[in-house]
Motif scaffolding. Structure first.
Motif, PDB file in Angstrom:
ATOM      1  N   LEU A 198      38.905  24.895  39.198  1.00 55.91           N
ATOM      2  CA  LEU A 198      40.313  24.944  38.437  1.00 55.91           C
ATOM      3  C   LEU A 198      40.923  26.229  39.109  1.00 55.91           C
ATOM      4  O   LEU A 198      42.053  26.277  39.150  1.00 55.91           O
ATOM      5  N   THR A 199      40.188  27.015  39.442  1.00 56.17           N
ATOM      6  CA  THR A 199      40.808  28.429  39.725  1.00 56.17           C
ATOM      7  C   THR A 199      40.910  28.843  41.291  1.00 56.17           C
ATOM      8  O   THR A 199      41.339  29.519  41.770  1.00 56.17           O
ATOM      9  N   GLY A 200      39.710  28.058  42.159  1.00 54.00           N
ATOM     10  CA  GLY A 200      39.651  28.296  43.532  1.00 54.00           C
ATOM     11  C   GLY A 200      38.791  29.531  43.816  1.00 54.00           C
ATOM     12  O   GLY A 200      38.394  29.955  45.097  1.00 54.00           O
ATOM     13  N   LEU A 201      38.124  30.084  42.773  1.00 56.25           N
ATOM     14  CA  LEU A 201      37.430  31.237  43.015  1.00 56.25           C
ATOM     15  C   LEU A 201      35.998  30.710  43.112  1.00 56.25           C
ATOM     16  O   LEU A 201      35.472  30.045  42.292  1.00 56.25           O
ATOM     17  N   THR A 202      35.362  31.318  44.001  1.00 53.74           N
ATOM     18  CA  THR A 202      33.912  30.687  44.039  1.00 53.74           C
ATOM     19  C   THR A 202      32.933  31.469  42.955  1.00 53.74           C
ATOM     20  O   THR A 202      33.396  32.544  42.421  1.00 53.74           O
ATOM     21  N   ILE A 203      31.797  30.878  42.599  1.00 47.86           N
ATOM     22  CA  ILE A 203      31.007  31.541  41.857  1.00 47.86           C
ATOM     23  C   ILE A 203      30.362  32.814  42.242  1.00 47.86           C
ATOM     24  O   ILE A 203      30.577  34.044  41.267  1.00 47.86           O
ATOM     25  N   GLU A 204      30.334  33.132  43.322  1.00 45.68           N
ATOM     26  CA  GLU A 204      30.046  34.510  43.818  1.00 45.68           C
ATOM     27  C   GLU A 204      30.918  35.437  43.607  1.00 45.68           C
ATOM     28  O   GLU A 204      30.872  36.391  43.005  1.00 45.68           O
ATOM     29  N   GLU A 205      32.486  35.017  44.130  1.00 47.00           N
ATOM     30  CA  GLU A 205      33.561  36.104  43.756  1.00 47.00           C
ATOM     31  C   GLU A 205      33.585  36.315  42.121  1.00 47.00           C
ATOM     32  O   GLU A 205      33.816  37.533  41.836  1.00 47.00           O
ATOM     33  N   THR A 206      33.459  35.327  41.533  1.00 45.62           N
ATOM     34  CA  THR A 206      33.503  35.430  40.054  1.00 45.62           C
ATOM     35  C   THR A 206      32.409  36.480  39.411  1.00 45.62           C
ATOM     36  O   THR A 206      32.790  37.100  38.592  1.00 45.62           O
ATOM     37  N   LEU A 207      31.299  36.334  39.881  1.00 43.10           N
ATOM     38  CA  LEU A 207      30.158  37.141  39.221  1.00 43.10           C
ATOM     39  C   LEU A 207      30.413  38.688  39.553  1.00 43.10           C
ATOM     40  O   LEU A 207      29.691  39.525  39.048  1.00 43.10           O
ATOM     41  N   THR A 208      31.285  39.159  40.463  1.00 46.33           N
ATOM     42  CA  THR A 208      31.597  40.486  40.683  1.00 46.33           C
ATOM     43  C   THR A 208      32.834  41.080  39.706  1.00 46.33           C
ATOM     44  O   THR A 208      33.101  42.235  40.042  1.00 46.33           O
ATOM     45  N   ARG A 209      33.429  40.104  39.033  1.00 45.79           N
ATOM     46  CA  ARG A 209      34.715  40.556  38.400  1.00 45.79           C
ATOM     47  C   ARG A 209      34.257  40.700  36.708  1.00 45.79           C
ATOM     48  O   ARG A 209      33.145  40.168  36.302  1.00 45.79           O
ATOM     49  N   THR A 210      35.146  41.109  36.162  1.00 46.26           N
ATOM     50  CA  THR A 210      35.300  41.191  34.517  1.00 46.26           C
ATOM     51  C   THR A 210      36.057  40.236  33.963  1.00 46.26           C
ATOM     52  O   THR A 210      36.656  39.574  34.754  1.00 46.26           O
ATOM     53  N   PRO A 211      35.831  39.654  32.926  1.00 46.85           N
ATOM     54  CA  PRO A 211      36.642  38.488  32.396  1.00 46.85           C
ATOM     55  C   PRO A 211      38.149  38.692  32.545  1.00 46.85           C
ATOM     56  O   PRO A 211      38.837  38.015  32.658  1.00 46.85           O
ATOM     57  N   PHE A 212      38.584  40.111  32.150  1.00 47.70           N
ATOM     58  CA  PHE A 212      39.910  40.302  32.185  1.00 47.70           C
ATOM     59  C   PHE A 212      40.569  40.296  33.677  1.00 47.70           C
ATOM     60  O   PHE A 212      41.768  40.564  33.842  1.00 47.70           O
ATOM     61  N   ASP A 213      39.650  40.356  34.632  1.00 47.08           N
ATOM     62  CA  ASP A 213      40.145  40.339  36.174  1.00 47.08           C
ATOM     63  C   ASP A 213      41.014  39.206  36.206  1.00 47.08           C
ATOM     64  O   ASP A 213      41.881  38.977  37.272  1.00 47.08           O
ATOM     65  N   SER A 214      40.533  38.159  35.658  1.00 48.75           N
ATOM     66  CA  SER A 214      41.074  36.632  36.057  1.00 48.75           C
ATOM     67  C   SER A 214      42.346  36.343  34.817  1.00 48.75           C
ATOM     68  O   SER A 214      42.797  35.265  34.846  1.00 48.75           O
TER      69      SER A 214
END
Length: 693
Positions: free
Chosen positions: A355-371
């Protein structure tokens, strides 16, 4: 029938909003309830009720209306209590008109009349409205026609409500499967069968199953029974199943239709390493209506149970648990996310990447509010806080920012997690993509805004056009009056005959141009709303007589016989001057487009004998007529349908003005014509009010 409203105008306001696009079952149910109430009052009914021919009908009707949209003593109007001859006629003519049947009142035994109106949904009659009136009542064609029309409107409402209900149930089933998958992956060691029973039972109960069974030889044998159902589910749920089922399992889920002795069954294969290892069987309850599409939808349930069974085979180690968790949730179309107690994202499934194009690895380095879109941070923060506090589990819509900068609308639903000691351990949540729905709503709103803007611009353009035509009319009339005046003076001068003919042509052309200017100005005034009318009771025969006198010379020149109006007393509520203008236009056309020695007739049908509540004035001629492919352009301004190539004078504006004037006075004008036979103009106008001057 003692009394039925003259028009459906009184009936349509409660449910007219159907045509405006109501999109929720509650509003549609209220509209149907209002329609039933109108029917009860309009027909003086003792009882009115919607009934169903199918077993699933009552549940759907009662889901939309708590009492099945009943009015009065409806116990005797249940489908199983109706007279057999009435039911037989309904089955024989499921899509016909209202069916009448004489009966007795089930309460006091007095004579009564039943009317059954088939309701058409999904191209077949499955429901009907039954109306009981006291006594042996007769119903004329108008009453039955109105009842059929009301049935059609209720059919539209029910069809739309049932379609919305089905869409809602499908969406709820998708969300249920998502929740079930989340719960399945968290079962404790040794609790696999309980988790499968709970998951399978939740889905089975939702789809209306009476029994469910998950079976894997030597490993799994889990039963679920609907509350109140017999504990013996039948042979198809045991270790042995029909031979034909085993062959079909390899092809995927399927619906096994019942044969009268056994109920329908949904059969889902359980697989491991590409091989069928077992099955899940759901047996339909008494009200369930299943199709093959449901079997495909529930493929996910079989896949989830298959994954759980496979994971149990591999052991309960932490690595296997993680593999089990991911393999199950990756089948879910919604995004599943896990946030630990520090606010860090520790898990997200593959749907997030899609849905977003973000990999799981990229997502795990972020906070929920970053997206989350900055404008929606406050909404998301409030939702998370309320979930942690256990105060709110409602879905909230927020925008998530994809890797390419685009936005995806998602409904978020979260749940707080707690460790064994009761301490806060983070959040688990489900994100449901509603981007297309939001875009559709935005497009609908934009279309509405565009329509309003277009309407406003059209009104401004109309006003500017009227102002322009008014000024141009003044500018044209001044020199035109001078031309006509001098032409009249020249007619009295000592010109020879050739000169006088030229002057007459000038004067005729000037009068023609002035009439054209007057007609165009009238059309413009009506369209711009600057046209004043003074409605009064006008005698049709009196106006017709005046028009015949004014056009007597024209008729004599064509040797056309214009009939007198012999019917006295017919009156319409109109502006007299404009009504006379309408009649002159129509009569003038009937004369000049007639045959030499032709005839013109007039017929007046008062409101009591005409369709609806209008008095109809029909003027017929025996002229050249109009082809059917030309009728659509007959009332277009400046359109003469080829008559401009003949010697018949005209501007092409008269009928356009006539139609505009008729509609401005609340009427309609229609035309019927056959080439070389003649033409009939029918003008329907409001009848004069009783006691009107």
């Amino acid at each position: 029938m003692s009394h039925v409203p003259d028009t459906l105008a009184q009936a349509t306001p409660p449910i007219g909003a159907l045509l405006g696009g109501l999109l929720d079952p509650d509003s549609l149910a209220r509209a149907v309830d209002d329609a039933v109430q109108w029917t009860s009052e309009a027909f003086g009914a003792r009882a009115v009720r919607l009934v169903a021919a199918d077993a699933d009908g009552p549940s759907l009707l009662h889901r939309l209306g708590q009492d099945g949209f009943g009015r009065g003593a409806t116990a005797g109007l249940a489908s199983d209590a109706l007279p057999k001859q009435l039911l037989a006629r309904w089955r024989a003519e499921p899509s016909g008109s209202a069916i009448r049947c004489e009966t007795t009142d089930p309460v006091d035994g007095s004579p009564a009349t039943l009317l059954l109106v088939p309701l058409r949904t999904a191209d077949r009659a499955r429901y009907a409205m039954v109306v009981q009136v006291p006594g042996v009542a007769g119903f004329d064609a108008a009453a039955l026609g109105q009842l059929d029309a009301m049935g059609l409107l209720i059919s539209v409402a029910l069809a739309r409500a049932f379609a919305i209900e089905q869409d809602r149930q499908r969406a709820q089933l998708d969300r249920l499967l998502t929740t079930v998958s989340t719960d399945l992956i968290r079962f404790h060691a040794g609790g696999m069968e309980a988790a499968i029973r709970e998951a399978m039972g939740s889905v089975a109960q939702f789809v209306g199953a009476a029994h469910a069974h998950a079976f894997v030889t030597g490993q799994l044998d889990v039963h679920w029974h609907m509350s109140g159902a017999s504990p013996e589910p039948g042979d198809e749920l045991g270790a042995g199943v029909p031979d034909g089922w085993l062959a079909r399992l390899a092809d995927g889920p399927f619906l096994a239709a019942g044969d009268g002795t056994a109920a329908d069954a949904l059969v889902l294969p359980l697989r491991a390493d590409g091989e069928v290892i077992g099955r899940v069987v759901l047996v339909a309850g008494p009200r369930a209506r299943w199709d093959g599409a449901l079997a495909l939808t529930l493929r996910q349930l079989g896949g989830m149970i298959s994954q759980v069974v496979t994971s149990e085979r591999l052991g309960r180690q932490l690595a296997a648990s993680e593999a089990r968790y991911r393999s199950v949730v990756e089948q879910v179309r919604d995004v599943i996310v896990r946030i630990d107690g520090t606010g860090k994202i520790v898990f997200v499934n593959r749907a997030w990447t899609e849905l977003t194009g973000l990999t799981i690895e990229e997502t795990l380095t972020r906070t929920p509010f970053d997206s989350i879109h900055p404008d929606d941070h406050a909404v998301a923060a409030a939702h998370l806080a309320s979930v942690v506090a256990g105060e709110d589990r409602r879905e909230r819509g927020v925008r998530f920012v994809a890797k390419d900068g685009s936005h995806r609308w998602m409904e978020i639903r979260g749940r707080a997690m707690f460790d064994a000691a009761g301490g806060f351990d983070g959040l688990s949540g489900v994100l449901h993509d509603v981007t297309e729905r939001q875009r559709a709503q935005d497009r609908a709103q934009q279309a509405l805004d565009d329509a309003v803007a277009a309407r406003d611009e059209a009104q401004r353009t109309s006003r500017r056009q009227a102002q322009f035509l008014s000024r141009m009319s003044h500018e044209l009339r001044t020199p035109l009056n001078a031309i006509l005046g001098f032409a009249q003076l020249l007619e009295y001068s000592s010109l020879d005959e050739e000169g006088l003919d030229a002057v007459r042509l000038i004067r005729q052309g000037g009068h023609h141009l002035r009439e054209l200017i007057d007609d165009v100005m009238d059309i413009s005034r009506v369209q711009s709303g600057e046209f004043a009318l003074s409605p009064e009771a006008v005698d049709v025969a009196e106006v017709w007589s005046e028009c015949v006198g004014l056009l007597a010379a024209n008729a004599a020149a064509m040797e056309v016989d214009v009939a007198d109006l012999t019917r006295d007393g017919a009156a319409v509520q109109v502006d007299r001057r404009r009504f006379k203008q309408i009649m002159l236009n129509v009569l003038s056309n009937a004369i000049k487009y007639n045959k030499q020695g032709g005839q013109v007739h007039i017929d007046v049908r008062p409101a009591a004998a005409a369709a609806g509540d209008r008095t109809v004035v029909a003027i017929s001629d025996t002229g050249v007529g109009v082809r059917s492919d030309q009728l659509g352009a007959l009332f277009a301004p400046f359109e003469r349908l080829g008559a401009e190539l003949t010697q018949i004078e005209g501007t092409g504006v008269g009928l356009a003005l006539t139609k505009t004037l008729v509609e401005a006075m609340g009427g309609t004008i229609t035309v019927a014509s056959e080439p070389q036979i003649g033409t009939t103009m029918s003008i329907a106008l409001p009848p004069a009010a009783v006691g009107a001057p």
